[in-house]
Design a protein around this motif. Structure first.
Motif, short mmCIF file in Angstrom:
data_model
loop_
_atom_site.label_atom_id
_atom_site.label_comp_id
_atom_site.label_asym_id
_atom_site.label_seq_id
_atom_site.Cartn_x
_atom_site.Cartn_y
_atom_site.Cartn_z
N LYS A 270 10.81 10.16 -5.07
CA LYS A 270 11.75 11.21 -5.52
C LYS A 270 12.82 10.69 -6.49
N ARG A 271 12.39 10.19 -7.59
CA ARG A 271 13.24 9.72 -8.69
C ARG A 271 13.93 8.39 -8.42
N ARG A 272 13.82 7.85 -7.22
CA ARG A 272 14.33 6.50 -7.02
C ARG A 272 13.40 5.52 -7.72
N PRO A 273 13.93 4.42 -8.26
CA PRO A 273 13.11 3.52 -9.07
C PRO A 273 11.98 2.86 -8.27
N VAL A 274 10.82 2.77 -8.92
CA VAL A 274 9.66 2.10 -8.35
C VAL A 274 9.20 1.03 -9.34
N ILE B 56 0.85 -1.19 0.00
CA ILE B 56 0.00 0.00 0.00
C ILE B 56 0.89 1.24 0.00
N PRO B 57 0.39 2.35 -0.54
CA PRO B 57 1.19 3.58 -0.59
C PRO B 57 1.68 4.05 0.77
N GLU B 58 0.92 3.75 1.83
CA GLU B 58 1.27 4.23 3.16
C GLU B 58 2.56 3.61 3.71
N GLU B 59 3.07 2.57 3.05
CA GLU B 59 4.31 1.95 3.51
C GLU B 59 5.55 2.71 3.05
N VAL B 60 5.37 3.75 2.26
CA VAL B 60 6.51 4.50 1.73
C VAL B 60 7.35 5.10 2.86
N ASP B 61 6.71 5.53 3.94
CA ASP B 61 7.47 6.11 5.06
C ASP B 61 8.47 5.11 5.62
N ALA B 62 8.05 3.85 5.75
CA ALA B 62 8.96 2.82 6.26
C ALA B 62 10.08 2.56 5.26
N VAL B 63 9.78 2.64 3.97
CA VAL B 63 10.79 2.47 2.94
C VAL B 63 11.86 3.55 3.10
N GLU B 64 11.42 4.78 3.30
CA GLU B 64 12.34 5.90 3.47
C GLU B 64 13.20 5.73 4.71
N SER B 65 12.57 5.37 5.83
CA SER B 65 13.29 5.34 7.11
C SER B 65 14.28 4.20 7.22
N HIS B 66 14.18 3.20 6.35
CA HIS B 66 15.11 2.07 6.41
C HIS B 66 16.15 2.09 5.29
N GLY B 67 16.27 3.23 4.62
CA GLY B 67 17.35 3.42 3.68
C GLY B 67 17.27 2.64 2.40
N ALA B 68 16.08 2.37 1.89
CA ALA B 68 15.93 1.61 0.63
C ALA B 68 16.36 2.46 -0.56
N ASP B 69 16.88 1.77 -1.57
CA ASP B 69 17.29 2.45 -2.80
C ASP B 69 16.11 2.67 -3.74
N GLY B 70 14.97 2.18 -3.37
CA GLY B 70 13.78 2.30 -4.20
C GLY B 70 12.80 1.22 -3.81
N ASP C 232 22.06 -8.84 -8.56
CA ASP C 232 22.30 -7.39 -8.60
C ASP C 232 21.43 -6.61 -7.63
N GLU C 233 20.23 -7.12 -7.39
CA GLU C 233 19.25 -6.35 -6.62
C GLU C 233 18.50 -7.27 -5.66
N PHE C 234 18.41 -6.83 -4.40
CA PHE C 234 17.66 -7.54 -3.37
C PHE C 234 16.44 -6.68 -3.03
N SER C 235 15.25 -7.25 -3.05
CA SER C 235 14.05 -6.51 -2.67
C SER C 235 13.30 -7.29 -1.61
N MET C 236 12.89 -6.61 -0.54
CA MET C 236 12.37 -7.31 0.65
C MET C 236 11.51 -6.36 1.47
N SER C 237 10.98 -6.86 2.59
CA SER C 237 10.32 -5.98 3.55
C SER C 237 11.33 -4.93 3.99
N SER C 238 10.90 -3.69 4.08
CA SER C 238 11.84 -2.60 4.38
C SER C 238 12.58 -2.83 5.69
N PHE C 239 11.96 -3.53 6.64
CA PHE C 239 12.59 -3.76 7.94
C PHE C 239 13.88 -4.57 7.82
#
Length: 581
Positions: free
Chosen positions: A327-331, A279-293, A525-532
């Motif tokens: 902010k321009r990071r890949p989605v 959900i869009p509301e998870e973006v804050d957690a993405v930001e706070s855990h230093g994700a590249d996108g 090359d890329e790992f994608s996971m729960s932001s935590f």
């Protein structure tokens, strides 16, 4: 001490006093009325509905914690249910037919609707009964003049224990005071689970009867990582979890210092660490855990939260918010990945009942047979692309022909928008998920037509090993370290690199630190996971070298026994990184 096991819905550890939210439907009174009393009972119902509407308006207008768009939309849905004249008509008809008090008529009506929903063989749709419970309970509480616990003004820290937390209560609760949620029912896709994860509140659901085992004021320990709740914890358990909680907090603080640092190995290999969201509301957690996108945005939540298909504007709004926020990071947004059975029940799309929907009419197969739905989603995605850095990903591709069909529709929609003079971004990458054996075996061919790969290990492992993870008799065979899986991953990654495209992973394996060194050595090359999970994976990457990882994988590839591989990997990760399997 007693131990209850449930579903790990949101990670974390909590030790706290309990606040039990009672939901005792057995206390609904039932008594006979005369026919001339029906109008009076119906007037009581109307007043209770109006009071419920005012309560929801109050939640929507609360000033301290602005509602997220999806929360406001859900409350709007509840308002529509309360204002639906059909509800009043059915209650009035029930009063005349049963000649019993309105509380019981409403309760009986809702129970019948809930049974019909629960008969659907789909977890998500069954969990939507929470909306019906929410609305009916709110009306009945007003009819009975029951005092409701105001979760927005809690004075103490608590672990909420309930049968099924009402969605409106989950939205309104003081999220700083609520230190955990333990529920009799619920699953990972319930409203409660999604809100808990979005606000990093530990949650264990599906506990069966915890509301019957504790009372308000009891002290419990909750392990949201393992899905365990300890009742009447002994001193040893309390001491153990106090140390674990302190260690987790200390480790989180240390790991968060890595947020501004790149995921770079000691010998200079740069990796990308991204987050999976629903959900869009998870973006804050993405930001706070230093994700590249964002490496995986599961767009199907947008489809499942309503009984009707989301239109182009609704989808455009949701996608735009996420893309802009990054902010321009890949989605990377995955196109609709739902089983046909799930959609048919919730959206009146007909195609017959499938005996095995997991292997049936779902994901890209469904989209290619419902091109209108697929085109609408692609239009919304392409329009949203101007707000940032969008990548589109097709799920469950099994071969070149499916990919060609999907890309043809993608290109047609792109041309259509250009002819309408609707702006879209240039050169939007279109990739695929590799999650079935046929895609793995033809990954060299698929790589020629894809801009990137993302490996969905959850399904790939299950299909490759012919193991149903939900079947307790064979679940032990589900093994990410099986030689067949490791060799399959190597082939996929190698074929991607030969074609000059990146290979990522968005399945659970990517977020498990036990497998990080293997995936590094295989060339991921890329790992994608729960932001935590991002900070811990980043720490491992920054503590090792590609040369070391490749040597490690070389030894693994020489082994033919899953048990030998597990022992070797577990021992190595514990010795080098203090990671236990």
């Amino acid at each position: 001490m007693k131990e209850l096991r449930g579903i790990s819905a949101s990670p974390g550890i909590s030790q706290c006093s309990v606040l039990v939210l009672q939901d005792d439907q057995s206390e609904i009174p039932r008594y006979d009325i005369d026919e001339d009393m029906v109008s009076r009972e119906y007037e009581r119902f109307s007043q209770a509905v109006q009071a419920a509407i005012e309560e929801i308006e109050q939640i929507k207008n609360q000033g301290d914690s602005p509602l997220q768009p999806n929360e406001r939309q859900m409350l709007d849905t509840h308002m529509l249910m309360l204002n639906d004249p059909d509800l009043g008509n059915k209650v009035q008809a029930g009063l005349y037919e049963q000649l019993t008090n309105v509380e019981y008529v409403l309760f009986d009506l809702m129970q019948d609707l809930v049974k019909k929903l629960e008969a659907v063989k789909d977890d998500y749709i069954r969990e939507r009964t929470a909306d019906l419970h929410d609305v009916s309970k709110r009306i009945i509480n007003n009819l009975l003049s029951d005092e409701r616990i105001d979760l927005s003004t809690l004075n103490d820290d608590v672990i909420l224990v309930c049968h099924d937390l009402m969605p409106s209560d989950a939205i309104a609760m003081d999220k700083l005071r609520v230190k955990g949620i333990a529920m009799d029912g619920g699953g990972k896709t319930s409203h409660t689970a999604i809100i808990a994860r979005a606000f990093e509140i530990p949650a264990v659901l599906g506990l069966g009867d915890i509301t019957q085992r504790v009372k308000t004021g009891d002290f419990i320990v909750m392990d949201g990582y393992k899905g365990i709740v300890y009742l009447e914890p002994d001193e040893q358990t309390l001491d153990s979890y106090s140390r674990k909680q302190q260690a987790v907090q200390k480790r989180e603080i240390q790991l968060m210092r890595l947020n501004e640092l790149p995921a770079e190995t000691r010998d200079g290999k740069m990796l990308s660490l991204k987050a999976n969201i629903e959900i869009p509301e998870e973006v804050d957690a993405v930001e706070s855990h230093g994700a590249d996108g964002i490496g995986l945005y599961r767009s199907e939540f947008l489809f499942m939260k309503s009984s009707t298909l989301p239109d182009e504007e609704e989808q455009y709004d949701a996608y735009s918010r996420v893309i802009s926020a990054m902010k321009r990071r890949p989605v990377t947004i995955r196109t609709l990945d739902l089983g046909g059975d799930k959609l048919m029940h919730s959206m009146n799309l007909h195609g017959g009942v499938e005996k095995n929907p997991i292997l049936g009419w779902r994901a890209i197969r469904f989209c290619l047979s419902h091109v209108d739905i697929f085109r609408t989603q692609l239009r919304a995605l392409l329009r949203a692309s101007v707000h940032g850095n969008l990548r589109i990903m097709f799920p469950l591709i099994s071969g070149v022909q499916e990919l060609k069909e999907a890309l043809a529709i993608f290109q047609a929609v792109k041309l259509e928008l250009q002819q309408e003079n609707i702006p879209i971004a240039e050169n939007i990458p279109a990739g695929i998920m590799i999650e079935v054996p046929s895609a793995a075996m033809t990954s060299d061919l698929l790589a020629k037509r894809s801009n990137f790969f993302s490996i969905g290990t959850n399904d790939l492992i299950q299909y490759t090993l012919a193991v149903d993870r939900g079947n307790e008799h064979v679940a032990y065979l589900y093994d990410p370290l099986h030689p067949g899986i490791i060799r399959s991953l190597k082939m996929i990654i190698d074929n991607a690199h030969k074609a000059g495209i990146s290979a990522g992973m968005c399945g659970e394996m990517a977020g498990d630190p036990l497998y990080t060194l293997i995936l590094l050595g295989l060339g991921l090359d890329e790992f994608s996971m729960s932001s935590f999970g991002i900070p811990q994976i980043k720490q491992i990457i920054r503590s090792t070298s590609i040369l070391e990882a490749e040597e490690f994988v070389g030894r693994v590839l020489e082994m033919d026994s899953p048990d030998a591989i597990v022992d070797f990997v577990s021992t190595t990760m514990e010795d080098k990184f203090d990671i236990t399997g």
